[in-house]
Scaffold this active site. Sequence first.
Site, mmCIF file in Angstrom:
data_model
loop_
_atom_site.group_PDB
_atom_site.id
_atom_site.type_symbol
_atom_site.label_atom_id
_atom_site.label_comp_id
_atom_site.label_asym_id
_atom_site.label_seq_id
_atom_site.Cartn_x
_atom_site.Cartn_y
_atom_site.Cartn_z
ATOM 1 N N ASP A 1 0.992 -1.200 -0.074
ATOM 2 C CA ASP A 1 0.226 0.014 0.003
ATOM 3 C C ASP A 1 0.754 0.986 -0.034
ATOM 4 O O ASP A 1 1.718 1.440 0.923
ATOM 5 C CB ASP A 1 -0.784 -0.074 1.287
ATOM 6 C CG ASP A 1 -1.991 0.952 1.173
ATOM 7 O OD1 ASP A 1 -2.106 1.671 0.332
ATOM 8 O OD2 ASP A 1 -2.840 1.166 2.069
ATOM 9 N N ASN B 1 -2.083 12.852 -5.760
ATOM 10 C CA ASN B 1 -3.188 13.333 -6.380
ATOM 11 C C ASN B 1 -3.658 14.910 -6.056
ATOM 12 O O ASN B 1 -4.084 15.944 -6.915
ATOM 13 C CB ASN B 1 -4.410 12.392 -6.199
ATOM 14 C CG ASN B 1 -4.306 11.068 -7.071
ATOM 15 O OD1 ASN B 1 -3.662 11.047 -7.998
ATOM 16 N ND2 ASN B 1 -4.872 10.054 -6.372
ATOM 17 N N ASP C 1 -1.855 9.008 -11.853
ATOM 18 C CA ASP C 1 -1.706 7.915 -12.707
ATOM 19 C C ASP C 1 -0.357 7.482 -13.050
ATOM 20 O O ASP C 1 -0.116 6.401 -13.306
ATOM 21 C CB ASP C 1 -2.730 7.946 -13.825
ATOM 22 C CG ASP C 1 -4.201 8.109 -13.256
ATOM 23 O OD1 ASP C 1 -4.361 7.627 -12.141
ATOM 24 O OD2 ASP C 1 -4.944 8.520 -14.028
ATOM 25 N N GLU D 1 -4.214 2.575 -4.805
ATOM 26 C CA GLU D 1 -2.830 2.630 -4.692
ATOM 27 C C GLU D 1 -2.277 1.104 -3.900
ATOM 28 O O GLU D 1 -1.304 1.394 -3.574
ATOM 29 C CB GLU D 1 -2.413 3.564 -3.704
ATOM 30 C CG GLU D 1 -2.834 3.904 -2.357
ATOM 31 C CD GLU D 1 -3.944 4.508 -2.290
ATOM 32 O OE1 GLU D 1 -4.391 4.844 -1.130
ATOM 33 O OE2 GLU D 1 -4.898 4.420 -3.119
#
Length: 206
Positions: free
Chosen positions: A96, A104, A113, A139
């Site tokens: 993770d 973001n 992305d 993620e």
Amino acid sequence: GLAAVLRPIGLLEEAFTAFEAGHAPQVALPERHGDAVGRLMARTARLMRMTETRIVAAERLAERDPLTGLLNRRGLERSLAARRGLGERGALLMMDLDHFKRVNDDHGHDEGDRVLREMAELLRHQMRRPDLAARFGGEEFMLILPGTDVEGASRVAEHVRRTIEELDFIIVENGTVRLTASLGVAATTPAPGEALDEHVAAADRA
């Protein structure tokens, strides 16, 4: 006689019935007759082969994450189910990315992305030929390591963690960004009733 005339029609009907049921037709349609029925059977056989090829390609695409090209959950579960049938043991590595939402928020989803695609490429470089890599959602990523015990998987996890920490992920307008990741490992067994979620929960607890 009449039976010889009707036989090609019966073969066509068997092939269509199998195809409609979602199975590959087991009936070999003759394709060399020069009459109208023969040409129809040849054309039908070609169309069925083309359609079956397209269905297989669509099913494979449905098992891939469109952003990274890694397996998605569906593809991972299918691959694991196939390997359980071989009685294969191994380990699962769950990863993770820490505080990825900040990427973001600070740089935009397009750059987020881009980072996820770079992460997928990093994982591909860590894989051996039999290993599987998947984007499990958001993620979260996963590696399946056949024939590896938990101790070996822990070494892989530590290597991946350090590699991520030392890597500069490219952000187009703002240079680079550094990331860290949390990883856990768990053993996988060939038990047919085991669910993927059980392994994921064990890796999360590690």
